[in-house]
Design an enzyme around this catalytic site. Structure first.
Site, short mmCIF file in Angstrom:
data_model
loop_
_atom_site.label_atom_id
_atom_site.label_comp_id
_atom_site.label_asym_id
_atom_site.label_seq_id
_atom_site.Cartn_x
_atom_site.Cartn_y
_atom_site.Cartn_z
N HIS A 270 40.20 41.70 43.98
CA HIS A 270 38.79 41.93 43.65
C HIS A 270 38.19 40.61 43.21
O HIS A 270 38.43 40.15 42.10
CB HIS A 270 38.66 42.97 42.54
CG HIS A 270 37.26 43.50 42.36
ND1 HIS A 270 36.17 42.69 42.16
CD2 HIS A 270 36.78 44.77 42.37
CE1 HIS A 270 35.09 43.43 42.03
NE2 HIS A 270 35.43 44.70 42.17
N ASP A 271 37.42 39.96 44.12
CA ASP A 271 36.86 38.65 43.82
C ASP A 271 35.72 38.40 44.80
O ASP A 271 35.31 39.31 45.53
CB ASP A 271 37.96 37.57 43.94
CG ASP A 271 37.76 36.43 42.95
OD1 ASP A 271 36.65 35.86 42.94
OD2 ASP A 271 38.69 36.13 42.19
N ILE A 272 35.23 37.17 44.84
CA ILE A 272 34.19 36.84 45.80
C ILE A 272 34.78 36.84 47.22
O ILE A 272 35.99 36.68 47.38
CB ILE A 272 33.51 35.49 45.47
CG1 ILE A 272 34.54 34.35 45.57
CG2 ILE A 272 32.88 35.52 44.09
CD1 ILE A 272 33.91 32.97 45.45
N PRO A 273 33.95 37.03 48.24
CA PRO A 273 34.48 37.19 49.61
C PRO A 273 35.42 36.08 50.06
O PRO A 273 36.48 36.36 50.63
CB PRO A 273 33.21 37.26 50.46
CG PRO A 273 32.20 37.87 49.55
CD PRO A 273 32.49 37.30 48.19
N ASN A 274 35.04 34.82 49.85
CA ASN A 274 35.87 33.73 50.35
C ASN A 274 37.25 33.71 49.67
O ASN A 274 38.28 33.51 50.33
CB ASN A 274 35.18 32.38 50.14
CG ASN A 274 35.93 31.25 50.82
OD1 ASN A 274 36.05 31.22 52.04
ND2 ASN A 274 36.44 30.32 50.02
N THR A 275 37.27 33.95 48.36
CA THR A 275 38.53 33.98 47.64
C THR A 275 39.41 35.13 48.12
O THR A 275 40.63 34.97 48.29
CB THR A 275 38.28 34.10 46.13
OG1 THR A 275 37.53 32.96 45.70
CG2 THR A 275 39.58 34.18 45.34
N LYS B 183 56.99 49.30 47.08
CA LYS B 183 55.72 48.83 46.52
C LYS B 183 55.97 47.83 45.40
O LYS B 183 56.55 48.16 44.37
CB LYS B 183 54.89 50.00 45.99
CG LYS B 183 53.51 49.58 45.48
CD LYS B 183 52.69 50.76 45.02
CE LYS B 183 52.91 51.13 43.58
NZ LYS B 183 52.33 50.11 42.64
N ASP C 174 50.95 45.49 46.29
CA ASP C 174 49.85 46.23 45.65
C ASP C 174 49.23 45.37 44.55
O ASP C 174 49.50 45.56 43.36
CB ASP C 174 50.40 47.54 45.08
CG ASP C 174 49.31 48.42 44.48
OD1 ASP C 174 48.15 48.30 44.91
OD2 ASP C 174 49.64 49.23 43.59
N LEU C 175 48.36 44.44 44.95
CA LEU C 175 47.73 43.52 43.99
C LEU C 175 46.27 43.85 43.72
O LEU C 175 45.65 43.26 42.84
CB LEU C 175 47.85 42.07 44.49
CG LEU C 175 49.27 41.57 44.73
CD1 LEU C 175 49.26 40.10 45.15
CD2 LEU C 175 50.15 41.76 43.50
N LYS C 176 45.67 44.75 44.51
CA LYS C 176 44.30 45.22 44.29
C LYS C 176 43.32 44.06 44.12
O LYS C 176 42.66 43.90 43.09
CB LYS C 176 44.24 46.16 43.08
CG LYS C 176 45.10 47.41 43.23
CD LYS C 176 44.94 48.34 42.03
CE LYS C 176 45.77 49.60 42.18
NZ LYS C 176 47.22 49.36 42.06
N GLY D 164 56.82 56.67 41.62
CA GLY D 164 57.46 55.67 40.78
C GLY D 164 58.42 56.29 39.79
O GLY D 164 59.61 56.43 40.04
N ARG D 165 57.88 56.71 38.64
CA ARG D 165 58.70 57.21 37.55
C ARG D 165 59.65 58.35 37.94
O ARG D 165 60.80 58.37 37.50
CB ARG D 165 57.80 57.61 36.37
CG ARG D 165 57.39 56.42 35.53
CD ARG D 165 56.24 56.73 34.61
NE ARG D 165 54.96 56.64 35.31
CZ ARG D 165 53.78 56.58 34.70
NH1 ARG D 165 53.71 56.62 33.39
NH2 ARG D 165 52.67 56.47 35.40
N THR E 15 43.68 56.45 40.10
CA THR E 15 44.09 57.80 39.70
C THR E 15 44.17 57.96 38.18
O THR E 15 44.35 59.08 37.69
CB THR E 15 45.43 58.19 40.34
OG1 THR E 15 46.39 57.17 40.08
CG2 THR E 15 45.28 58.40 41.83
N GLN F 133 48.52 59.01 34.25
CA GLN F 133 47.71 59.36 35.41
C GLN F 133 47.00 60.69 35.14
O GLN F 133 47.57 61.60 34.54
CB GLN F 133 48.60 59.52 36.66
CG GLN F 133 49.47 58.32 36.96
CD GLN F 133 48.74 57.27 37.77
OE1 GLN F 133 47.57 57.01 37.54
NE2 GLN F 133 49.42 56.68 38.71
#
Length: 228
Positions: free
Chosen positions: A63-68, A30, A59-61, A207-208, A118, A187
């Protein structure tokens, strides 16, 4: 159940050293915001050089307008990664756009929509979404499924409820795994391997407990034995 190892170390060199100790193990790698912003897409190539059998999870998550988001999804698919993340709260239109763009690729990555991070507890989640965490996570998962996503990112504690609500073959990816009862850190909704298996998690993220272990390969091998 499949294992994803989070590369969250302070430098590219430390991340690569960790990966060199894991060569030959059947794991997903990841790459999150810290590593990707610092090291760029060239870092993905360096991971492949260490072991081409590693599966890559970006894993960039988004979140923007649909076209972007659609444009970004195409760029991600062109990198040849196996899966990536976006936020379900970006909405149905954005997720439909992402799904439509991915359909243009003969071999496309899995797209996972984040429900509730989480790090959220009930109070903090309600502060943002004005709804209970459990009910909203279910609604977000259904929205994601209806708009072409392969699965969702959720805590172990929502995983089985989401599968019962949406479909048993709808994938769940669960971060915040503390395999052997390690401290939870920042978390709030963490779980161990037994809880993840009981919740039918398809992918777990560790991860940790791996990269802070004095012998990371030994830790990963033990986790793989636990989820076999």
């Amino acid at each position: 159940m499949q294992l994803c190892i989070a590369l969250d170390l302070p430098s590219q060199e430390e991340n690569l050293k960790l990966l060199e100790s894991l060569v030959g193990l059947p794991v997903w790698i990841k790459v999150g915001l810290r590593s990707y912003i610092r090291d760029g897409k060239e870092f993905l190539g360096r991971i492949r050089q260490i072991d081409p059998r590693f599966e890559l999870f970006l894993d960039l998550k988004l979140h923007d307008i649909p076209n972007t988001m659609g444009d970004a999804a195409e760029e991600i698919a062109s990198l040849g990664v196996g899966m990536f993340t976006l936020h379900a709260s970006s909405g149905g239109e954005a997720m439909r756009e992402v799904a439509a763009r991915l359909a243009r690729f003969p071999k496309r990555p899995l797209a996972f929509a984040v429900t509730a991070l989480t790090s959220f507890g009930e109070e903090g989640f309600r502060e943002i979404y004005n709804a209970s965490l459990e009910s909203k996570a279910l609604d977000m998962a259904m929205l994601a499924a209806q708009n072409g996503m392969d699965g969702v990112v959720c805590s172990v504690f929502e995983s089985q409820r989401i599968k019962s609500y949406v479909a048993q073959d709808f994938l769940t990816l669960t971060p915040g795994i503390r395999p052997f009862g390690e401290p939870s850190g920042d978390q709030k909704r963490v779980a161990d391997l037994h809880e993840a298996k009981s919740a039918s998690s398809d992918f777990i993220v560790v991860g940790r407990p791996v990269y802070k272990h004095p012998r990371p390969r030994e830790a990963v091998e033990k986790i793989l034995e636990g989820i076999a």
